[in-house]
Motif scaffolding. Structure first.
Motif, PDB file in Angstrom:
ATOM      1  N   MET A 181       0.698  -1.000   0.340  1.00 31.48           N
ATOM      2  CA  MET A 181       0.086   0.171  -0.194  1.00 31.48           C
ATOM      3  C   MET A 181       0.580   1.053  -0.257  1.00 31.48           C
ATOM      4  O   MET A 181       0.546   2.423  -0.678  1.00 31.48           O
ATOM      5  CB  MET A 181      -0.242   0.753   1.588  1.00 31.48           C
ATOM      6  CG  MET A 181      -1.882  -1.221   1.141  1.00 31.48           C
ATOM      7  SD  MET A 181      -3.034  -0.311  -0.117  1.00 31.48           S
ATOM      8  CE  MET A 181      -4.155   0.809   1.618  1.00 31.48           C
ATOM      9  N   VAL A 182       1.785   1.430   0.815  1.00 35.78           N
ATOM     10  CA  VAL A 182       2.260   2.672   1.011  1.00 35.78           C
ATOM     11  C   VAL A 182       3.438   2.817  -0.832  1.00 35.78           C
ATOM     12  O   VAL A 182       3.560   3.564  -0.934  1.00 35.78           O
ATOM     13  CB  VAL A 182       3.696   2.097   2.136  1.00 35.78           C
ATOM     14  CG1 VAL A 182       4.610   3.315   2.247  1.00 35.78           C
ATOM     15  CG2 VAL A 182       3.095   1.862   3.234  1.00 35.78           C
ATOM     16  N   LYS A 184       2.311   1.419  -3.411  1.00 41.55           N
ATOM     17  CA  LYS A 184       1.758   2.290  -4.977  1.00 41.55           C
ATOM     18  C   LYS A 184       1.634   3.397  -4.151  1.00 41.55           C
ATOM     19  O   LYS A 184       1.161   3.782  -5.082  1.00 41.55           O
ATOM     20  CB  LYS A 184       0.580   1.344  -4.234  1.00 41.55           C
ATOM     21  CG  LYS A 184      -0.519   1.398  -5.025  1.00 41.55           C
ATOM     22  CD  LYS A 184      -1.861   0.175  -5.229  1.00 41.55           C
ATOM     23  CE  LYS A 184      -3.017   0.295  -6.385  1.00 41.55           C
ATOM     24  NZ  LYS A 184      -4.149  -0.718  -5.978  1.00 41.55           N
ATOM     25  N   GLU A 185       1.155   3.853  -2.905  1.00 40.87           N
ATOM     26  CA  GLU A 185       0.846   5.893  -2.575  1.00 40.87           C
ATOM     27  C   GLU A 185       2.503   6.148  -3.547  1.00 40.87           C
ATOM     28  O   GLU A 185       1.792   7.502  -4.070  1.00 40.87           O
ATOM     29  CB  GLU A 185       0.852   5.410  -1.848  1.00 40.87           C
ATOM     30  CG  GLU A 185       0.424   6.975  -0.915  1.00 40.87           C
ATOM     31  CD  GLU A 185       0.193   7.033   0.617  1.00 40.87           C
ATOM     32  OE1 GLU A 185       0.193   8.029   0.733  1.00 40.87           O
ATOM     33  OE2 GLU A 185       0.077   6.155   1.234  1.00 40.87           O
ATOM     34  N   GLY A 188       1.848   6.683  -6.941  1.00 38.05           N
ATOM     35  CA  GLY A 188       1.073   7.148  -7.200  1.00 38.05           C
ATOM     36  C   GLY A 188       0.896   8.031  -7.638  1.00 38.05           C
ATOM     37  O   GLY A 188       0.456   9.733  -8.039  1.00 38.05           O
ATOM     38  N   VAL A 269      17.335   3.711  -7.498  1.00 38.49           N
ATOM     39  CA  VAL A 269      16.400   5.463  -7.324  1.00 38.49           C
ATOM     40  C   VAL A 269      15.409   4.692  -8.144  1.00 38.49           C
ATOM     41  O   VAL A 269      14.903   3.935  -8.941  1.00 38.49           O
ATOM     42  CB  VAL A 269      17.259   5.946  -8.466  1.00 38.49           C
ATOM     43  CG1 VAL A 269      16.126   7.160  -8.270  1.00 38.49           C
ATOM     44  CG2 VAL A 269      18.159   6.325  -8.140  1.00 38.49           C
ATOM     45  N   ARG A 272      12.495   5.938 -11.950  1.00 39.88           N
ATOM     46  CA  ARG A 272      13.124   6.490 -12.594  1.00 39.88           C
ATOM     47  C   ARG A 272      13.115   6.168 -13.932  1.00 39.88           C
ATOM     48  O   ARG A 272      12.463   5.806 -14.827  1.00 39.88           O
ATOM     49  CB  ARG A 272      14.248   7.269 -12.699  1.00 39.88           C
ATOM     50  CG  ARG A 272      14.597   8.981 -11.567  1.00 39.88           C
ATOM     51  CD  ARG A 272      15.566   8.951 -11.593  1.00 39.88           C
ATOM     52  NE  ARG A 272      15.347  10.223 -10.549  1.00 39.88           N
ATOM     53  CZ  ARG A 272      15.251  11.668 -10.822  1.00 39.88           C
ATOM     54  NH1 ARG A 272      15.431  11.778 -12.234  1.00 39.88           N
ATOM     55  NH2 ARG A 272      15.053  11.905 -10.064  1.00 39.88           N
ATOM     56  N   HIS A 273      13.395   4.668 -13.926  1.00 35.74           N
ATOM     57  CA  HIS A 273      13.940   3.688 -14.846  1.00 35.74           C
ATOM     58  C   HIS A 273      13.173   2.559 -14.198  1.00 35.74           C
ATOM     59  O   HIS A 273      13.104   1.785 -14.824  1.00 35.74           O
ATOM     60  CB  HIS A 273      15.455   3.304 -15.116  1.00 35.74           C
ATOM     61  CG  HIS A 273      15.904   4.164 -15.745  1.00 35.74           C
ATOM     62  ND1 HIS A 273      16.961   4.728 -14.861  1.00 35.74           N
ATOM     63  CD2 HIS A 273      15.864   4.652 -16.840  1.00 35.74           C
ATOM     64  CE1 HIS A 273      17.878   5.922 -15.942  1.00 35.74           C
ATOM     65  NE2 HIS A 273      16.650   6.019 -17.503  1.00 35.74           N
ATOM     66  N   LEU A 274      13.229   2.038 -12.064  1.00 33.95           N
ATOM     67  CA  LEU A 274      12.375   1.164 -12.269  1.00 33.95           C
ATOM     68  C   LEU A 274      11.598   1.721 -11.563  1.00 33.95           C
ATOM     69  O   LEU A 274      11.585   2.090 -10.244  1.00 33.95           O
ATOM     70  CB  LEU A 274      13.425   0.233 -11.326  1.00 33.95           C
ATOM     71  CG  LEU A 274      14.268  -0.975 -11.751  1.00 33.95           C
ATOM     72  CD1 LEU A 274      15.054  -0.691 -10.331  1.00 33.95           C
ATOM     73  CD2 LEU A 274      13.503  -1.524 -11.777  1.00 33.95           C
ATOM     74  N   GLU A 278       7.855  -3.392  -9.813  1.00 34.65           N
ATOM     75  CA  GLU A 278       8.999  -4.135 -10.458  1.00 34.65           C
ATOM     76  C   GLU A 278       9.996  -4.302 -10.037  1.00 34.65           C
ATOM     77  O   GLU A 278      10.319  -4.926  -9.626  1.00 34.65           O
ATOM     78  CB  GLU A 278       9.170  -3.208 -12.000  1.00 34.65           C
ATOM     79  CG  GLU A 278       7.973  -3.181 -12.728  1.00 34.65           C
ATOM     80  CD  GLU A 278       8.923  -1.794 -13.802  1.00 34.65           C
ATOM     81  OE1 GLU A 278       8.706  -2.639 -15.111  1.00 34.65           O
ATOM     82  OE2 GLU A 278       9.426  -1.176 -13.159  1.00 34.65           O
TER      83      GLU A 278
ATOM     84  N   GLU B  88      22.667   6.383 -13.281  1.00 35.99           N
ATOM     85  CA  GLU B  88      21.699   7.252 -13.540  1.00 35.99           C
ATOM     86  C   GLU B  88      22.002   8.749 -13.057  1.00 35.99           C
ATOM     87  O   GLU B  88      21.172   9.515 -13.306  1.00 35.99           O
ATOM     88  CB  GLU B  88      20.447   6.647 -12.540  1.00 35.99           C
ATOM     89  CG  GLU B  88      19.700   5.845 -12.799  1.00 35.99           C
ATOM     90  CD  GLU B  88      19.172   4.867 -12.242  1.00 35.99           C
ATOM     91  OE1 GLU B  88      19.152   4.262 -11.209  1.00 35.99           O
ATOM     92  OE2 GLU B  88      17.717   4.525 -12.213  1.00 35.99           O
ATOM     93  N   LYS B 146      12.424   0.931 -20.036  1.00 39.89           N
ATOM     94  CA  LYS B 146      11.024   2.186 -19.556  1.00 39.89           C
ATOM     95  C   LYS B 146      10.254   2.529 -21.034  1.00 39.89           C
ATOM     96  O   LYS B 146       9.187   2.963 -20.965  1.00 39.89           O
ATOM     97  CB  LYS B 146      12.252   3.342 -19.395  1.00 39.89           C
ATOM     98  CG  LYS B 146      11.353   4.272 -18.813  1.00 39.89           C
ATOM     99  CD  LYS B 146      12.659   5.309 -18.321  1.00 39.89           C
ATOM    100  CE  LYS B 146      11.455   6.590 -17.431  1.00 39.89           C
ATOM    101  NZ  LYS B 146      12.478   7.582 -17.564  1.00 39.89           N
ATOM    102  N   ILE B 176      -6.104   4.728  -5.641  1.00 37.90           N
ATOM    103  CA  ILE B 176      -5.177   5.568  -4.882  1.00 37.90           C
ATOM    104  C   ILE B 176      -5.403   7.286  -4.673  1.00 37.90           C
ATOM    105  O   ILE B 176      -4.863   7.099  -3.200  1.00 37.90           O
ATOM    106  CB  ILE B 176      -3.656   5.532  -5.574  1.00 37.90           C
ATOM    107  CG1 ILE B 176      -3.203   4.335  -6.012  1.00 37.90           C
ATOM    108  CG2 ILE B 176      -3.011   6.704  -5.558  1.00 37.90           C
ATOM    109  CD1 ILE B 176      -2.510   4.743  -7.459  1.00 37.90           C
TER     110      ILE B 176
END
Lengths: 329, 322
Positions: A181-182, A184-185, A188, A269, A272-274, A278, B88, B146, B176
Motif C-alpha cells: 500500500m505504501v 502504491k502510494e 501514484g 533509484v 526513474r527507470h524502475l 517492478e 543514473e 523503460k 490511490i
C-alpha cells in the motif's frame, strides 16, 4: 551517606544499560523513571540527587525536564545521556543547566570518567544493590535505533550546517500488504522520490528505503549550496547524497552496536527507470511480514522532511533478537 | 614454515585475483594522489600504473568531472561512511569504451561507483577507495525497458476513442486517491456525468454520430481540466473526474461550467447539427466511505438525482439521496 541516583529513560533497555554502567562499589540507591513527568515527581521526593536523563522521550522530553528543574529549582545534578550526538544538542542542554553529556550507548569507562571528573564517585565498601529491570525486546530495538538515528542525524547536521530534529522511531511488524500500500502510494504520487538499498550479513538481511518529498528539494539545495535551477539531475544528486548519509550512517551504527558485518548492494533509484512495483516483484511475496523501523527526519526551521524505512526480513529476527539481548547480558 | 608459505601463497592469490578481477579499484589519498590502480583500470584507460601512481588523479585524467567527484571523495573522508554513485546520476565517472565495441549498443561503459573510507591502524580515514563496476548491460536493458513500458503503459491506460484514461486505469487512480486522501485527511471530490438521451442520438443519427458526440464531450472535458484533475471514460457515455484538494461546492462550479459549455456545443455530422446536454453528480469524499466503490456509488446516486430532476443539471450528493 547513601546518594539517591535517578535514571530517567523511556526505554527499559536503556535504563538497564545505564544501571549496569554504574560502578559497583558505590554507596547509592538507584531509582528508575520511565518518562519526564514521573522523573519530576521522583525528584520532588528527593530520589535523585544525581539524575541521568535521556533527551528524546514521548510526552515531556529531556529538554522539558531540564526546564522544569530550573523553574522549580529542584536540587539535582543532571547528566544527560543521549543518542543525539549533534554538537548543537550538547550546547542546548548545557545552556539549560545540565552538568555533563554522555553519548549512548553508555560505557562503564566513560561513566566512571565523568563521575571522577566531578568528584561524584567515592569508592566505598558498600556494594550497592543492583536494581532489577524488566526488559522488553522491543525496547532493545528502539534503543539501538535511537543511537543509530543520532549518528545519522549528526552527520546530516554537519553536512547541512543545520540542526536536525531527532524523530521518535516507530518499530513494528508490518504486513507485506501494508508495505505494498505504501509503495502504491509512492508510485501514484509524482511528488515523491525514493531510493532503495539492500544489505545482508551475519544472518541479517533487509532493505533501506528513503522517501523524500520533492517540495523539500529547494531548501535542501540551498543548504547544500547548490546553485542554479534544481532540475531532475540535481534532484537525483541531492537524493543520492542524502541516502548515502542517512542510510550509510544508520546501518553502520547498527552494525557497530550489534557487532555484525554486512555487505551493501548498490542503491536503486525508484521511479526513474524502475518502478517500485517492478522492483518488489515476486520477491515480496515470499515474506508475509517484515520488521520495520520508520523514522521521519525534519530539518529545523526548513521545509525539509524525509522518511527512512528500514525493513528486516522475517528470518533475520532470531539473529537480531540474539544480538540485542546479548547487549545487556 | 608451512604456515608461512600458506600466508605468502594466499597473499599472492589475492593479488592475482585483484589483478584479473573485472572491477576497477583505485585508492587515493586526501590530496587525490593515486596509490593503487589495478589492471581493470590500466586496460580500460590505457594508462599504466607507473604513469599514474603518486600523481594527482585529476591531473592524470583532466576529463573527470572534478568539482563534483572531489566533493564525493571529500565527503568520504569527512563522514567516514561509504558513498555510492549510480549510473543514473552520471552515466560514467571514467570515460571508458564499452566492453562490446562491435556488437554492443552503448558507446561508453555505464558505471556504478562505490567510495569506501580506508583507515589507518589508529582508526583515522587516510585513504579512499573507488570501486568501479561495469553496469552497461543493466543500464541499456533498463533504458530499453523503460521506453517499452512507457509505450505499453500509455496504450493500456488510454481509451482509444476519447484519449481519456480508460476505466481500468482511472479506477486504479481513484483507489490511490481514495487512500491518499484518507491518510492525509485531504478533501477530494468525484464528479460523474453522462450524456442525456444518448440512445436517441444513436437511434436518430447512427452510431458514428454517437461516437462524434462522445469525442466532442471528452474534448470539451479535457479543455476544462486543471493539471491535477484525473478524467476517465467510465462507461459507454459515462465519464468521471477526480478533483483533488477540492470541496464539493467548488466542484459544483466546475460541473456547472462544464454543463454550460457542453450545452452550447454544436456537433456537425453528415450535414446535420446535433446539440446535446449532460447530467452531473458531485460527491465529496466522506469519512464514512470504506472504499472507492462507495465513493463511486455516491457520485452515481447524485447523478441519478440530476436525471430524476429533469436532466441538464448538477446535483451534490447528500446522504438522504441514497
Amino acid at each position: 551517606m547513601t546518594t539517591p541516583v535517578l535514571i530517567c529513560d523511556d526505554s527499559s533497555f536503556a535504563r538497564k544499560q545505564m544501571a549496569r554502567a554504574l560502578p559497583e562499589k558505590w554507596d547509592i540507591k538507584v531509582s528508575l523513571a520511565g518518562g519526564g513527568e514521573e522523573c519530576l515527581e521522583m525528584l520532588a521526593q528527593g530520589k535523585g540527587e544525581l539524575l541521568f536523563l535521556d533527551l528524546n522521550m514521548p510526552g515531556l522530553d529531556g529538554y522539558g525536564v531540564l526546564q522544569a528543574i530550573r523553574e522549580r529549582d529542584l536540587p539535582t545534578m543532571v547528566i544527560v545521556v543521549s543518542g543525539d550526538v549533534q554538537p548543537e544538542a550538547h550546547q542546548r542542554v548545557k545552556a539549560l543547566g545540565a552538568m555533563e553529556f554522555i553519548k549512548k550507548p553508555v560505557s562503564i569507562e566513560h561513566v566512571q570518567d565523568v563521575l571522577n571528573q566531578y568528584g561524584l564517585y567515592l569508592e566505598s565498601d558498600v556494594i550497592h544493590q543492583r536494581i532489577s529491570v524488566e526488559v522488553d525486546i522491543w525496547d532493545g530495538y528502539r534503543e539501538v535505533t535511537n543511537v543509530a538515528m543520532g549518528r545519522a542525524a549528526d552527520l546530516l547536521a554537519r553536512v547541512l550546517g543545520n540542526f536536525v530534529k531527532m524523530p521518535i522511531p516507530h518499530i513494528n511488524m508490518i504486513d507485506m500488504v501494508d508495505l505494498q500500500m505504501v509503495v502504491k502510494e509512492v508510485e501514484g504520487n509524482d511528488t515523491i522520490s525514493a531510493v532503495c538499498q539492500g544489505f545482508i550479513g551475519s544472518g541479517i538481511a533487509g532493505e533501506a528505503l528513503l522517501i523524500f518529498k520533492e517540495q523539500s528539494f529547494d531548501d535542501m539545495a540551498s543548504l547544500m549550496k547548490m546553485e542554479g535551477e534544481i532540475g531532475e539531475a540535481k534532484q537525483l544528486e541531492l537524493l543520492m547524497d542524502l541516502s548515502n548519509i542517512l542510510i550509510g550512517a544508520f546501518l553502520k551504527a547498527i552494525s557497530e552496536q550489534l557487532e555484525f558485518d554486512f555487505s551493501m548492494g548498490h542503491p536503486n533509484v525508484l521511479g526513474r527507470h524502475l518502478s517500485m512495483h517492478e522492483l518488489m516483484g515476486e520477491a515480496a511475496k515470499k515474506w508475509n511480514s517484515s520488521l520495520a523501523i520508520e523514522m521521519g527526519y525534519v530539518i529545523e526551521n526548513k521545509n525539509i522532511s524525509c522518511d527512512l524505512l528500514i525493513l528486516f526480513t522475517e528470518d533475520s529476527i532470531p539473529a537480531l533478537e540474539n544480538r540485542v539481548s546479548s547487549m545487556i547480558g | 614454515m608451512q604456515e608461512q608459505t600458506d600466508t605468502i601463497n594466499s597473499l599472492e592469490w589475492l593479488f592475482d585475483i585483484f589483478r584479473s578481477i573485472d572491477v576497477g579499484v583505485v585508492i587515493v589519498e586526501k590530496d587525490y594522489s593515486v596509490k593503487t590502480w589495478n589492471s581493470f583500470m590500466v586496460n580500460h584507460s590505457g594508462v599504466s600504473s607507473q604513469d599514474v601512481i603518486n600523481k594527482n588523479l585529476f591531473n592524470a585524467f583532466p576529463e573527470l568531472p572534478d568539482a563534483w567527484l572531489k566533493r564525493k571523495i571529500d565527503s568520504v573522508f569527512m563522514l567516514n561512511t561509504r558513498s555510492f554513485i549510480t549510473w543514473e546520476q552520471h552515466p560514467y565517472v571514467f570515460k571508458f569504451r564499452s566492453y562490446r565495441p562491435i556488437t554492443g549498443t552503448a558507446e561508453y561503459m555505464f558505471q556504478n561507483v562505490t567510495l569506501i573510507p580506508l583507515h589507518s591502524t589508529d582508526g583515522a580515514v587516510t585513504h579512499a577507495g573507488l570501486v568501479v563496476y561495469d553496469v552497461t548491460d543493466v543500464a541499456v536493458s533498463q533504458i530499453k525497458l523503460k521506453s517499452a513500458n512507457q509505450l505499453l503503459g500509455k496504450l493500456s491506460r488510454t481509451d482509444k476513442l476519447t484519449q481519456l484514461y480508460n476505466r481500468g486505469y482511472w479506477e486504479e487512480s481513484l483507489d490511490i486517491e481514495f487512500e491518499r486522501s484518507k491518510r492525509s485527511s485531504q478533501i477530494s471530490t468525484l464528479v460523474m456525468f453522462d450524456i442525456d438521451h444518448f440512445k436517441n442520438v444513436n437511434d436518430t443519427y447512427g452510431h458514428q454520430a454517437g461516437d462524434e458526440v462522445i469525442r466532442n464531450a471528452s474534448r470539451t472535458l479535457l479543455n476544462n481540466l486543471r493539471k491535477t484533475d484525473v478524467a476517465g471514460r467510465y462507461g459507454g457515455e459515462e465519464f468521471a473526474i477526480i478533483l483533488t484538494n477540492t470541496e464539493a461546492h467548488t466542484a459544483l462550479y466546475f460541473a456547472e461550467r462544464l454543463r454550460k459549455k457542453i450545452e452550447s456545443q454544436i456537433v456537425a455530422h453528415d450535414g446535420v447539427e446535433i446539440r446535446y446536454t449532460i447530467s452531473l453528480g458531485v460527491a465529496e469524499l466522506s469519512p464514512e466511505m470504506d472504499n472507492h466503490q462507495q465513493w463511486i456509488e455516491a457520485a452515481d446516486s447524485a447523478l441519478y438525482e440530476s436525471k430524476h430532476a429533469g436532466r441538464n443539471r448538477s446535483e451534490i450528493y447528500s446522504k438522504k439521496t441514497l
